[in-house]
Design a protein around this motif. Sequence first.
Motif, PDB file in Angstrom:
ATOM      1  N   ASN A  41       0.840  -1.207   0.000  1.00 16.97           N
ATOM      2  CA  ASN A  41       0.000   0.000   0.000  1.00 16.97           C
ATOM      3  C   ASN A  41       0.879   1.262   0.000  1.00 16.97           C
ATOM      4  O   ASN A  41       1.663   1.482   0.920  1.00 16.97           O
ATOM      5  N   LEU A  44       1.645   3.608   2.989  1.00 12.40           N
ATOM      6  CA  LEU A  44       2.531   3.178   4.071  1.00 12.40           C
ATOM      7  C   LEU A  44       3.998   3.515   3.810  1.00 12.40           C
ATOM      8  O   LEU A  44       4.840   3.354   4.686  1.00 12.40           O
ATOM      9  N   VAL A 126      -5.914  -2.716  14.315  1.00 10.50           N
ATOM     10  CA  VAL A 126      -6.225  -4.139  14.516  1.00 10.50           C
ATOM     11  C   VAL A 126      -4.942  -4.945  14.738  1.00 10.50           C
ATOM     12  O   VAL A 126      -4.871  -5.800  15.617  1.00 10.50           O
TER      13      VAL A 126
HETATM   14  N1  LIG Z   1      -4.040 -13.575  14.052  1.00 11.57           N
HETATM   15  C1  LIG Z   1      -4.916 -13.008  14.844  1.00 11.57           C
HETATM   16  O1  LIG Z   1      -4.985 -13.300  16.034  1.00 11.57           O
HETATM   17  C2  LIG Z   1      -5.846 -11.970  14.280  1.00 11.57           C
HETATM   18  C3  LIG Z   1      -6.640 -11.192  15.138  1.00 11.57           C
HETATM   19  C4  LIG Z   1      -7.440 -10.193  14.581  1.00 11.57           C
HETATM   20  C5  LIG Z   1      -7.462  -9.984  13.204  1.00 11.57           C
HETATM   21  N2  LIG Z   1      -6.684 -10.766  12.390  1.00 11.57           N
HETATM   22  C6  LIG Z   1      -6.687 -10.541  10.938  1.00 11.57           C
HETATM   23  O2  LIG Z   1      -6.320  -9.193  10.680  1.00 11.57           O
HETATM   24  C7  LIG Z   1      -6.877  -8.806   9.435  1.00 11.57           C
HETATM   25  C8  LIG Z   1      -7.454  -7.412   9.538  1.00 11.57           C
HETATM   26  O3  LIG Z   1      -6.420  -6.513   9.899  1.00 11.57           O
HETATM   27  P1  LIG Z   1      -6.461  -4.978   9.445  1.00 11.57           P
HETATM   28  O4  LIG Z   1      -7.763  -4.380   9.837  1.00 11.57           O
HETATM   29  O5  LIG Z   1      -5.198  -4.368   9.914  1.00 11.57           O
HETATM   30  O6  LIG Z   1      -6.500  -5.100   7.844  1.00 11.57           O
HETATM   31  P2  LIG Z   1      -5.384  -4.783   6.716  1.00 11.57           P
HETATM   32  O7  LIG Z   1      -4.078  -5.337   7.070  1.00 11.57           O
HETATM   33  O8  LIG Z   1      -5.999  -5.179   5.426  1.00 11.57           O
HETATM   34  O9  LIG Z   1      -5.284  -3.192   6.792  1.00 11.57           O
HETATM   35  C9  LIG Z   1      -6.420  -2.412   6.444  1.00 11.57           C
HETATM   36  C10 LIG Z   1      -6.077  -1.435   5.301  1.00 11.57           C
HETATM   37  O10 LIG Z   1      -5.265  -0.385   5.805  1.00 11.57           O
HETATM   38  C11 LIG Z   1      -4.030  -0.299   5.087  1.00 11.57           C
HETATM   39  N3  LIG Z   1      -3.061   0.174   6.076  1.00 11.57           N
HETATM   40  C12 LIG Z   1      -2.472  -0.522   7.080  1.00 11.57           C
HETATM   41  N4  LIG Z   1      -1.763   0.316   7.847  1.00 11.57           N
HETATM   42  C13 LIG Z   1      -1.894   1.560   7.336  1.00 11.57           C
HETATM   43  C14 LIG Z   1      -1.422   2.846   7.702  1.00 11.57           C
HETATM   44  N5  LIG Z   1      -0.680   3.032   8.792  1.00 11.57           N
HETATM   45  N6  LIG Z   1      -1.745   3.903   6.914  1.00 11.57           N
HETATM   46  C15 LIG Z   1      -2.541   3.752   5.822  1.00 11.57           C
HETATM   47  N7  LIG Z   1      -3.046   2.563   5.440  1.00 11.57           N
HETATM   48  C16 LIG Z   1      -2.724   1.473   6.193  1.00 11.57           C
HETATM   49  C17 LIG Z   1      -3.822  -1.672   4.501  1.00 11.57           C
HETATM   50  O11 LIG Z   1      -3.007  -1.616   3.342  1.00 11.57           O
HETATM   51  C18 LIG Z   1      -5.264  -2.058   4.175  1.00 11.57           C
HETATM   52  O12 LIG Z   1      -5.667  -1.449   2.975  1.00 11.57           O
HETATM   53  C19 LIG Z   1      -7.917  -9.854   9.074  1.00 11.57           C
HETATM   54  O13 LIG Z   1      -7.448 -10.640   8.004  1.00 11.57           O
HETATM   55  C20 LIG Z   1      -8.050 -10.697  10.323  1.00 11.57           C
HETATM   56  O14 LIG Z   1      -8.360 -12.040  10.061  1.00 11.57           O
HETATM   57  C21 LIG Z   1      -5.885 -11.739  12.900  1.00 11.57           C
END
Ligand SMILES: NC(=O)c1ccc[n+]([C@@H]2O[C@H](COP(=O)([O-])OP(=O)(O)OC[C@H]3O[C@@H](n4cnc5c(N)ncnc54)[C@H](O)[C@@H]3O)[C@@H](O)[C@H]2O)c1
Length: 359
Positions: A41, A44, A126
């Motif tokens: 992305n 970032l 997240v």
């Molecule tokens: N392993 C675990 O215990 C656990 C727990 C909770 C969630 N998850 C997983 O996490 C995923 C969701 O995580 P998410 O919400 O971070 O999604 P993601 O990683 O897709 O990030 C969301 C969006 O924000 C962008 N992004 C990330 N950081 C940024 C920043 N600082 N500035 C601008 N854009 C940024 C990413 O490119 C993406 O488009 C799911 O797949 C879920 O299954 C895993």
Amino acid sequence: MEPSLNNDLGYPILIGDDLEDELRAFARRRGPVSAMLVDANPNLRPRIARVRAAIAAPSPLRVALSERRKRLATVEQTLDALLAAGVERSGLVVGAGGGVASDLFGFACGIYMRGVEYAHVATSLVAMVDAAIGGKTGVDLRGGKNLAGTFRDPVAVFCDVSALRTLPARAMREGLAEIVKAAIIEGGDFFEELEELAPHPLARWPWAHVIEMAVKVKTMTVADDRLEAGSRELLNLGHTFAHAIERASGFRVSHGAAVAVGLRAAGLLALRTGRFSEREYLRVLALLTLVGLPLQIPLEPRAIFTAMGSDKKKRNGRLRFVLPRSLGDVEYGIECDPRSVRAVLAKLSQPPGTVDARR
Ligand SMILES: NC(=O)c1ccc[n+]([C@@H]2O[C@H](COP(=O)([O-])OP(=O)(O)OC[C@H]3O[C@@H](n4cnc5c(N)ncnc54)[C@H](O)[C@@H]3O)[C@@H](O)[C@H]2O)c1
Ligand SMILES: [Zn+2]
């Protein structure tokens, strides 16, 4: 503030606004860094450039990531990139990105040459409060989310709070739902502090502190049950409902929104079965509303109930729930009769209020 959080997981979790000194110290102690895997992305890039400079990593390997690309095919691309970069079995890989990145890169590093050391720089809310911590890694299969993966701990997690400045509001809300969940589990000061912060704009929140409170709930719960054989289930508060809502909506409802509605549903079910007070239930609803999370969802109750039947956390064919007794006292493994569950689901398409009181 001391950025390294004391925890029982055996790896440092660093939370702070500018972690460059900590990153530099880490690379000096553990390095050299063999490769950096990053979410491609473009938003970032500035943060990743600073991280890379601090850890003196080679040119980052950019992987296009999204929820839809959280698949084995992307893992294979990542493995090929590590091999092409000459990463050896004794190597150290640092990843950067949100929860998709920590799940997918963590998994790839867990299987690359049977495992190389992996540290994650979390850039989404997240990832900071949930995904990057606790050692669960993996990807989706055609048949469902997170169905292939491993338990594998990172060697360090960095919560790069300054990265949140560029995080889209939608992704911020995803993390907020998990923070409210953690605050219900913890109760006490954590919940009260969120209640005080909730009316203020998110940009003014003391994020390092809020993240630290949420991370503590996650690390303490995970440390008691690393392989999810029992008490780690507490972290699934609201999630039996949330997963069913996501599935019933064909994944059009985001996980965070589904968790928010799921927290209302868990509260309702707890009220109905006589374990939760109306006063605390209303505090949960007020907090969710103030931080901009939804409480209702326009879905057929029957569709949600059917989707519950395929929950991967179901045991012996019976539905089990995580329910609050009070803020700070949450129980797991509670079997509820289908009639109560259906009665709760019937309310979720309507706003709360008198309808919830007439249970
Ligand atoms: N392993 C675990 O215990 C656990 C727990 C909770 C969630 N998850 C997983 O996490 C995923 C969701 O995580 P998410 O919400 O971070 O999604 P993601 O990683 O897709 O990030 C969301 C969006 O924000 C962008 N992004 C990330 N950081 C940024 C920043 N600082 N500035 C601008 N854009 C940024 C990413 O490119 C993406 O488009 C799911 O797949 C879920 O299954 C895993
Ligand atoms: Zn969740």
